[in-house]
Design a protein around this motif. Structure first.
Motif, PDB file in Angstrom:
ATOM      1  N   GLY A   4       0.812  -1.216   0.000  1.00 46.97           N
ATOM      2  CA  GLY A   4       0.000   0.000   0.000  1.00 46.97           C
ATOM      3  C   GLY A   4       0.843   1.263   0.000  1.00 46.97           C
ATOM      4  O   GLY A   4       0.516   2.248  -0.680  1.00 46.97           O
TER       5      GLY A   4
ATOM      6  N   GLU B  54       0.460   3.852  -3.030  1.00 48.05           N
ATOM      7  CA  GLU B  54      -0.390   4.956  -2.582  1.00 48.05           C
ATOM      8  C   GLU B  54      -0.343   6.157  -3.517  1.00 48.05           C
ATOM      9  O   GLU B  54      -1.362   6.820  -3.761  1.00 48.05           O
ATOM     10  CB  GLU B  54      -0.004   5.377  -1.158  1.00 48.05           C
ATOM     11  CG  GLU B  54      -1.056   6.200  -0.455  1.00 48.05           C
ATOM     12  CD  GLU B  54      -0.787   6.296   1.035  1.00 48.05           C
ATOM     13  OE1 GLU B  54      -1.746   6.476   1.794  1.00 48.05           O
ATOM     14  OE2 GLU B  54       0.391   6.178   1.437  1.00 48.05           O
TER      15      GLU B  54
ATOM     16  N   LEU C 159      -2.991   6.555  -6.348  1.00 47.95           N
ATOM     17  CA  LEU C 159      -4.418   6.739  -6.109  1.00 47.95           C
ATOM     18  C   LEU C 159      -5.001   7.881  -6.924  1.00 47.95           C
ATOM     19  O   LEU C 159      -6.119   7.783  -7.436  1.00 47.95           O
ATOM     20  CB  LEU C 159      -4.669   6.979  -4.618  1.00 47.95           C
ATOM     21  CG  LEU C 159      -4.450   5.759  -3.709  1.00 47.95           C
ATOM     22  CD1 LEU C 159      -4.511   6.155  -2.244  1.00 47.95           C
ATOM     23  CD2 LEU C 159      -5.463   4.671  -4.020  1.00 47.95           C
TER      24      LEU C 159
ATOM     25  N   THR D  61      -4.421  -5.607  -1.791  1.00 47.55           N
ATOM     26  CA  THR D  61      -4.186  -4.175  -1.565  1.00 47.55           C
ATOM     27  C   THR D  61      -4.772  -3.358  -2.709  1.00 47.55           C
ATOM     28  O   THR D  61      -5.432  -2.329  -2.487  1.00 47.55           O
ATOM     29  CB  THR D  61      -2.680  -3.897  -1.424  1.00 47.55           C
ATOM     30  OG1 THR D  61      -2.166  -4.649  -0.324  1.00 47.55           O
ATOM     31  CG2 THR D  61      -2.420  -2.413  -1.195  1.00 47.55           C
TER      32      THR D  61
ATOM     33  N   GLN E 222      -8.611  -3.197  -2.546  1.00 46.05           N
ATOM     34  CA  GLN E 222      -9.132  -2.321  -1.497  1.00 46.05           C
ATOM     35  C   GLN E 222      -8.859  -0.843  -1.784  1.00 46.05           C
ATOM     36  O   GLN E 222      -9.745   0.002  -1.631  1.00 46.05           O
ATOM     37  CB  GLN E 222      -8.519  -2.714  -0.145  1.00 46.05           C
ATOM     38  CG  GLN E 222      -8.888  -4.126   0.308  1.00 46.05           C
ATOM     39  CD  GLN E 222     -10.379  -4.330   0.402  1.00 46.05           C
ATOM     40  OE1 GLN E 222     -11.058  -3.694   1.206  1.00 46.05           O
ATOM     41  NE2 GLN E 222     -10.923  -5.222  -0.421  1.00 46.05           N
ATOM     42  N   HIS E 223      -7.670  -0.524  -2.187  1.00 50.60           N
ATOM     43  CA  HIS E 223      -7.286   0.881  -2.373  1.00 50.60           C
ATOM     44  C   HIS E 223      -7.904   1.490  -3.628  1.00 50.60           C
ATOM     45  O   HIS E 223      -8.189   2.690  -3.657  1.00 50.60           O
ATOM     46  CB  HIS E 223      -5.759   1.011  -2.449  1.00 50.60           C
ATOM     47  CG  HIS E 223      -5.095   0.865  -1.113  1.00 50.60           C
ATOM     48  ND1 HIS E 223      -3.912   1.482  -0.797  1.00 50.60           N
ATOM     49  CD2 HIS E 223      -5.456   0.174  -0.004  1.00 50.60           C
ATOM     50  CE1 HIS E 223      -3.567   1.170   0.448  1.00 50.60           C
ATOM     51  NE2 HIS E 223      -4.480   0.375   0.939  1.00 50.60           N
TER      52      HIS E 223
END
Length: 526
Positions: free
Chosen positions: A212, A216, A219, A297, A300-301
């Motif tokens: 993650g 990140e 995103l 991961t 979910q993200h």
């Protein structure tokens, strides 16, 4: 956890999907070698009018990515595994011409500090040059494979989880709008967080946190509203999809529920060696924990409710890209993606395109007269010279002082679609050698083709130093006696341009003292 492959040769898979004999060598075949961090793959295919037909496929689980030591050096054991696999591929490729084969290497060789030593040995074993491609170029090629073999006009998120990197691509149709590569993969994460194949809830949690943290920053680049369907390319996604299908969990689609089911089975087993699931291949056990952690991961993200396995991957993208290059050579109306990158770089760095064109045309004219005997038959060295000339002044945007050094740095570090890192380094060397003393090219003096390219570029820049058009026949370059080349200038023009003659005198001195050959300048007729 033991990440070394067992009986590597026995895991080689050869699948002939047509009636073509494995020993036939029709000239319309193309071959791609994908040197991944987990597996090496060789694909041979035929592309005709945009249609793709697989002829042969070989795969070996090499685990090159498991062979990077704490200093970032590729171990001799891992090197030997890679070379043995390349030797197998070389046997299958006997009879293929160089233009029919392209070999690309990914994250492990991007990271390895001793990659040049591996590449030298690998080139000899394979008989073809190995190109180390950047993460973004890898992502672009992956999307090429997926978009051509699984066409759609829906906005897509394509994800490829490799051994040491994960590529993400947003695209529509054949156009990739956003491409990125992240340094986290199934092999590296498994080595770090599942020691000796140990499956614990703490290990999975730690692996997901690391994944993650690495992902990140993506995103904002790959928001949920930007795509309609999610596709997963290559080994990790395919392996998990097979497990889910074989156990009746899904139809092969990857869902958060399906991933949780897989993780629960791992926790029940406690160790990779104890894990027995229908659909799970033995060679996947050692890297399953890392792959599941990355997939969960991502789900979910990035709010991925369903990810489906994609048709197409890096190796098919390499073949389509190779076919596009060949077509561009045959039909100049068909763009080579690298030419498009050159124009984009010229715009980005505000290059004087008129001067770049003058230098490029002159350098190619001199190169043609030189007729370098060791130049590639497919014209690749000619194109390299043209690209270097087109971009030789991109460093001017940084500083006019020593702009050749800035140009070399930019070319050696820029992301440019279609180019391997190896080729960009060669363009950087040409840019560095465009002016000044030749001593900085001492380590390249054995490369006669590169030194000939440097000579043509330097002479073209000198001839057009006033940034003006010149008569086409003002200069020609000819091989002379052994170890010499001769620049012949039109007499009347030369006598009217003493400054150019002065610059050429300096150039003669430099080649005599520091180059790999002697340069003569003579005055001809006219």
């Amino acid at each position: 956890m033991n990440l070394a492959p067992r009986n590597v040769a026995s895991k080689s898979q050869a699948k002939a999907t047509t009636g073509t004999s494995p020993t036939s060598r029709p000239t319309d075949l193309l071959a791609a070698i994908d040197m991944g961090s987990n597996s090496f793959r060789l694909e041979i295919a035929q592309v005709s009018k945009g249609k793709y037909k697989r002829i042969d496929y070989l795969k070996e689980t090499v685990r090159l990515g498991a062979g990077l030591d704490s200093r970032g050096m590729l171990t001799e054991e891992a090197t030997q595994r890679g070379l043995a696999c390349l030797a197998t591929f070389a046997q299958r490729l006997k009879g293929f011409e160089p233009w029919q084969v392209r070999a690309v290497a990914t994250q492990t060789l991007r990271e390895a500090r001793n990659r040049d030593a591996f590449l030298q040995r690998g080139n000899r074993v394979l008989g073809s040059p190995i190109e180390v491609i950047s993460g973004r170029e890898e992502a672009r090629l992956i999307y090429q494979g997926v978009s051509r073999l699984q066409p759609s006009e829906l906005p897509r998120l394509v994800i490829d989880i490799g051994g040491r990197s994960t590529e993400m691509i947003l695209g529509t149709g054949r156009s990739a709008r956003q491409v990125e590569s992240f340094a986290v993969g199934s092999v590296s994460l498994s080595m770090q967080h599942f020691p000796q194949g140990s499956y614990t809830a703490e290990n999975f949690r730690a692996a997901q946190i690391v994944a993650g943290a690495e992902l990140e920053e993506a995103l904002t680049l790959f928001p949920r509203e930007a795509w309609t369907e999610a596709l997963g390319s290559s080994g990790t996604v395919g392996a998990v999809a097979q497990i889910l299908t074989a156990n009746g969990i899904t139809d092969g689609s990857i869902t958060p529920e399906g991933l949780r089911w897989c993780i629960e089975r791992c926790l029940e087993a406690g160790n990779a060696e104890n894990l027995t699931l229908p659909g799970l291949k033995p060679e996947r056990k050692a890297v399953l924990g890392g792959g599941l952690s990355i997939l969960y991961t991502l789900s979910q993200h990035f709010d991925i409710e369903v990810m489906r396995p994609a048709r197409g991957a890096l190796r098919q993208g390499v073949i389509f890209d190779l076919d596009d290059r060949i077509e561009a050579t045959r039909d100049h109306r068909q763009p080579d993606p690298r030419d498009t990158s050159v124009r984009e770089l010229q715009r980005r760095f505000q290059v004087d395109v008129a001067q770049a064109a003058r230098v490029s045309q002159r350098a190619l004219s001199l190169w043609q007269g030189l007729a370098e005997p060791q130049a590639s038959a497919d014209g690749e060295h000619t194109r390299e010279l043209a690209w270097a000339a087109a971009l030789h002044e991109i460093g001017m945007m940084v500083s006019h002082h020593d702009h050749h050094r800035h140009s070399a740095y930019l070319l050696g570090h820029v992301d440019a679609s279609g180019y391997s890192q190896s080729q960009l380094r060669r363009l950087a060397t040409l840019a560095l050698g465009q002016r000044g003393e030749l001593i900085k090219l001492a380590e390249h003096k054995h490369d006669t083709v590169l030194m000939s390219q440097v000579l043509c570029l330097r002479l073209a820049i000198i001839l057009h130093h006033a940034r003006m058009e010149l008569p086409e026949q003002v200069a020609s370059l000819q091989p002379a006696r052994s170890g010499k080349v001769k620049l012949v200038l039109a007499r009347s023009w030369a006598l009217q341009h003493p400054r150019t003659l002065h610059l050429l005198d300096d150039e003669i001195r430099r080649w005599a003292g520091q180059g790999d050959r002697a340069l003569e300048v003579t005055l001809g007729k006219g």
